[in-house]
Design a protein around this motif. Sequence first.
Motif, PDB file in Angstrom:
ATOM      1  N   ASN A  52       0.819  -1.216   0.000  1.00 19.55           N
ATOM      2  CA  ASN A  52       0.000   0.000   0.000  1.00 19.55           C
ATOM      3  C   ASN A  52       0.853   1.266   0.000  1.00 19.55           C
ATOM      4  N   LYS A  55       2.084   1.599  -3.502  1.00 19.20           N
ATOM      5  CA  LYS A  55       0.968   1.963  -4.375  1.00 19.20           C
ATOM      6  C   LYS A  55       0.665   3.455  -4.235  1.00 19.20           C
ATOM      7  N   VAL A  63      -1.659  -0.107 -10.952  1.00 16.82           N
ATOM      8  CA  VAL A  63      -2.533  -0.008  -9.782  1.00 16.82           C
ATOM      9  C   VAL A  63      -2.755   1.457  -9.470  1.00 16.82           C
TER      10      VAL A  63
END
Length: 68
Positions: A52, A55, A63
Motif C-alpha cells: 500500500n 501503491k 494499480v
Amino acid sequence: MDLLAKRLRFHLPLAFGLALFAAATFKFTVTEPRKQAYADFYKQYDAMKEFNSMKEAGVFESVRPSGK
C-alpha cells in the motif's frame, strides 16, 4: 615418487583441515548472522502495508492509488 607420497601425506590432511576451518568460520561469522537478520526482519514485516505504501507512492503503473 617416494618424495611425492611423503609430501602428500603431510599436505593433504592439512589442506582438508584448513578448508574445513574456513568453511566453519564462514558459516558462523557470515551465514548464521545473515539468517538471523532475515528472520528478525520478517517477524515484523507486513507485505500489505509495504504494498500500500508503494501503491500510494506511484511505484506501480497498473494499480491506481485508492484515494483518487
